[in-house]
Design a protein around this motif. Structure first.
Motif, PDB file in Angstrom:
ATOM      1  N   LYS A   1       0.843  -1.193   0.000  1.00 42.87           N
ATOM      2  CA  LYS A   1       0.000   0.000   0.000  1.00 42.87           C
ATOM      3  C   LYS A   1       0.876   1.239   0.000  1.00 42.87           C
ATOM      4  O   LYS A   1       1.874   1.309   0.716  1.00 42.87           O
ATOM      5  N   VAL A   2       0.505   2.202  -0.818  1.00 41.27           N
ATOM      6  CA  VAL A   2       1.230   3.470  -0.884  1.00 41.27           C
ATOM      7  C   VAL A   2       0.475   4.504  -0.049  1.00 41.27           C
ATOM      8  O   VAL A   2      -0.722   4.728  -0.249  1.00 41.27           O
ATOM      9  N   TRP A   3       1.194   5.121   0.867  1.00 40.07           N
ATOM     10  CA  TRP A   3       0.607   6.141   1.733  1.00 40.07           C
ATOM     11  C   TRP A   3       1.160   7.515   1.370  1.00 40.07           C
ATOM     12  O   TRP A   3       2.372   7.700   1.311  1.00 40.07           O
ATOM     13  N   PHE A   4       0.258   8.458   1.146  1.00 39.79           N
ATOM     14  CA  PHE A   4       0.649   9.849   0.944  1.00 39.79           C
ATOM     15  C   PHE A   4       0.533  10.527   2.307  1.00 39.79           C
ATOM     16  O   PHE A   4      -0.567  10.688   2.845  1.00 39.79           O
ATOM     17  N   VAL A   5       1.676  10.883   2.865  1.00 42.18           N
ATOM     18  CA  VAL A   5       1.722  11.382   4.236  1.00 42.18           C
ATOM     19  C   VAL A   5       2.113  12.857   4.245  1.00 42.18           C
ATOM     20  O   VAL A   5       3.126  13.248   3.651  1.00 42.18           O
ATOM     21  N   GLY A   6       1.325  13.668   4.934  1.00 36.62           N
ATOM     22  CA  GLY A   6       1.664  15.077   5.110  1.00 36.62           C
ATOM     23  C   GLY A   6       2.715  15.220   6.191  1.00 36.62           C
ATOM     24  O   GLY A   6       2.483  14.837   7.344  1.00 36.62           O
ATOM     25  N   ALA A   7       3.877  15.753   5.826  1.00 39.57           N
ATOM     26  CA  ALA A   7       4.964  15.917   6.796  1.00 39.57           C
ATOM     27  C   ALA A   7       4.741  17.126   7.691  1.00 39.57           C
ATOM     28  O   ALA A   7       5.456  17.320   8.670  1.00 39.57           O
ATOM     29  N   GLY A   8       3.750  17.956   7.347  1.00 37.67           N
ATOM     30  CA  GLY A   8       3.550  19.184   8.097  1.00 37.67           C
ATOM     31  C   GLY A   8       4.384  20.312   7.521  1.00 37.67           C
ATOM     32  O   GLY A   8       5.016  20.176   6.471  1.00 37.67           O
ATOM     33  N   PRO A   9       4.430  21.452   8.195  1.00 38.77           N
ATOM     34  CA  PRO A   9       5.068  22.650   7.639  1.00 38.77           C
ATOM     35  C   PRO A   9       6.586  22.678   7.708  1.00 38.77           C
ATOM     36  O   PRO A   9       7.225  23.456   7.015  1.00 38.77           O
ATOM     37  N   GLY A  10       7.198  21.864   8.553  1.00 42.98           N
ATOM     38  CA  GLY A  10       8.660  21.908   8.651  1.00 42.98           C
ATOM     39  C   GLY A  10       9.214  21.299   9.913  1.00 42.98           C
ATOM     40  O   GLY A  10      10.134  20.490   9.876  1.00 42.98           O
ATOM     41  N   ASP A  11       8.668  21.678  11.063  1.00 44.64           N
ATOM     42  CA  ASP A  11       9.110  21.107  12.331  1.00 44.64           C
ATOM     43  C   ASP A  11       8.802  19.611  12.325  1.00 44.64           C
ATOM     44  O   ASP A  11       7.637  19.220  12.186  1.00 44.64           O
ATOM     45  N   PRO A  12       9.811  18.746  12.474  1.00 50.09           N
ATOM     46  CA  PRO A  12       9.564  17.306  12.447  1.00 50.09           C
ATOM     47  C   PRO A  12       8.533  16.850  13.471  1.00 50.09           C
ATOM     48  O   PRO A  12       7.825  15.862  13.254  1.00 50.09           O
ATOM     49  N   GLU A  13       8.412  17.567  14.587  1.00 50.50           N
ATOM     50  CA  GLU A  13       7.482  17.163  15.630  1.00 50.50           C
ATOM     51  C   GLU A  13       6.024  17.483  15.278  1.00 50.50           C
ATOM     52  O   GLU A  13       5.106  17.081  15.990  1.00 50.50           O
ATOM     53  N   LEU A  14       5.819  18.194  14.158  1.00 50.39           N
ATOM     54  CA  LEU A  14       4.452  18.514  13.754  1.00 50.39           C
ATOM     55  C   LEU A  14       3.860  17.491  12.794  1.00 50.39           C
ATOM     56  O   LEU A  14       2.731  17.653  12.335  1.00 50.39           O
ATOM     57  N   ILE A  15       4.594  16.441  12.487  1.00 51.42           N
ATOM     58  CA  ILE A  15       4.000  15.344  11.736  1.00 51.42           C
ATOM     59  C   ILE A  15       3.006  14.639  12.658  1.00 51.42           C
ATOM     60  O   ILE A  15       3.175  14.631  13.877  1.00 51.42           O
ATOM     61  N   THR A  16       1.956  14.056  12.109  1.00 50.28           N
ATOM     62  CA  THR A  16       0.979  13.379  12.958  1.00 50.28           C
ATOM     63  C   THR A  16       1.550  12.075  13.511  1.00 50.28           C
ATOM     64  O   THR A  16       2.515  11.523  12.975  1.00 50.28           O
ATOM     65  N   VAL A  17       0.937  11.586  14.569  1.00 49.03           N
ATOM     66  CA  VAL A  17       1.360  10.314  15.163  1.00 49.03           C
ATOM     67  C   VAL A  17       1.200   9.192  14.133  1.00 49.03           C
ATOM     68  O   VAL A  17       2.058   8.312  14.004  1.00 49.03           O
TER      69      VAL A  17
END
Length: 266
Positions: free
Chosen positions: A5-21
């Motif tokens: 399965k291919v997942w398109f994941v939003g990394a968020g705006p820049g801060d690595p800690e702002l990616i979702t769990v």
């Protein structure tokens, strides 16, 4: 072998800690990750497992990107396409999903924090304000990609609500002209945030329609910037601001009964 399965994941705006769990969890178990290196901080890749295939798509065409994803899905159970912000906003999502659909490969999408929200947070601003604006328009200024009929900036700006402008930092002159034509004043506040939430790289510039272009030039901002024009900007410094009825003691809802003012009955 059943395709992965291919997942398109939003990394968020820049801060690595702002990616979702959920996004982080997919990175931790991915067999292959294709990330948008020109926009996504490599720090997010800290969660990639040992032996994971990792590639940067900055020099790839659409066909090369989808081909890479399809080939890796034949080898791995979990493949991640890591994109900046949220995949559904200016992320060429449909263009990449269609070839996967044609190849019979399952795909999923994990939302991410948009730079619009991260920019407002960085500047301690709100995008909505009671009795000032309750509408946010996420858009961009016409450049090489034309805008659909009825979606020119001048037409959208006539609503006089909050405008979050993506991919438009080199077009500030055009923005000023469009907003003035829509009835905005030269002194209306403008907020520009470059690399919102990026540790050590974030820049915040405040100005007006009259001077924001020069201020951005002086700060050497020419890419990866969010532009926010809104009647809600600067509300913290105003003498009076209308408050939300939700928290008004005279307002009843199913969790709390109103407290009557002196001389009134509830």
């Amino acid at each position: 072998m059943t395709p992965g399965k291919v997942w398109f994941v939003g990394a968020g705006p820049g801060d690595p800690e702002l990616i979702t769990v959920k996004g982080r969890g997919l990175l931790e178990r991915a067999g292959a990750i294709l990330y948008a290196g020109s926009l996504v901080s490599e720090a997010v890749l800290r969660w990639a497992p040992e032996g994971c295939e990792v590639a940067d798509s900055r020099g790839m065409t659409l066909e090369e990107i989808t081909g890479w994803l399809i080939r890796r899905a034949s080898r791995h159970e979990t493949v991640v396409r890591l994109q900046t912000g949220d995949p559904t906003l200016y992320g060429a999502l449909i263009e990449m999903l269609r070839p996967l659909d044609a190849a019979g490969i399952e795909a999923g999408v994990v939302p991410g924090v948009s730079s619009a929200m991260a920019s407002a947070a960085a500047a301690r601003e709100t995008l909505t304000l009671p009795e000032v604006t309750q509408t946010v328009i996420l858009t961009r200024v016409e450049g090489r990609t034309p805008m659909p009929e009825g979606e020119s900036l001048e037409e959208l700006a006539r609503h006089h609500c909050t405008l979050c402008l993506f991919l438009s930092i080199t077009l500030l002159k055009k923005i000023r002209e469009a907003l003035l034509a829509a009835g905005w004043s030269e002194d209306c506040p403008v907020l520009v945030v470059q690399k919102a939430s990026w540790p050590g790289e974030e820049k915040i510039v405040r100005g007006t329609l009259a001077d924001i272009r020069e201020r951005c030039k002086a700060s050497r901002i020419h890419s990866q910037a969010m532009i926010i024009v809104s009647p809600a900007l600067g509300a913290r410094g105003r003498k009076e601001v209308k408050t939300s009825k939700l928290y008004d003691k005279r307002f009843s809802h199913r969790f709390r009964k109103a407290i009557a003012a002196k001389g009134e009955t509830s």
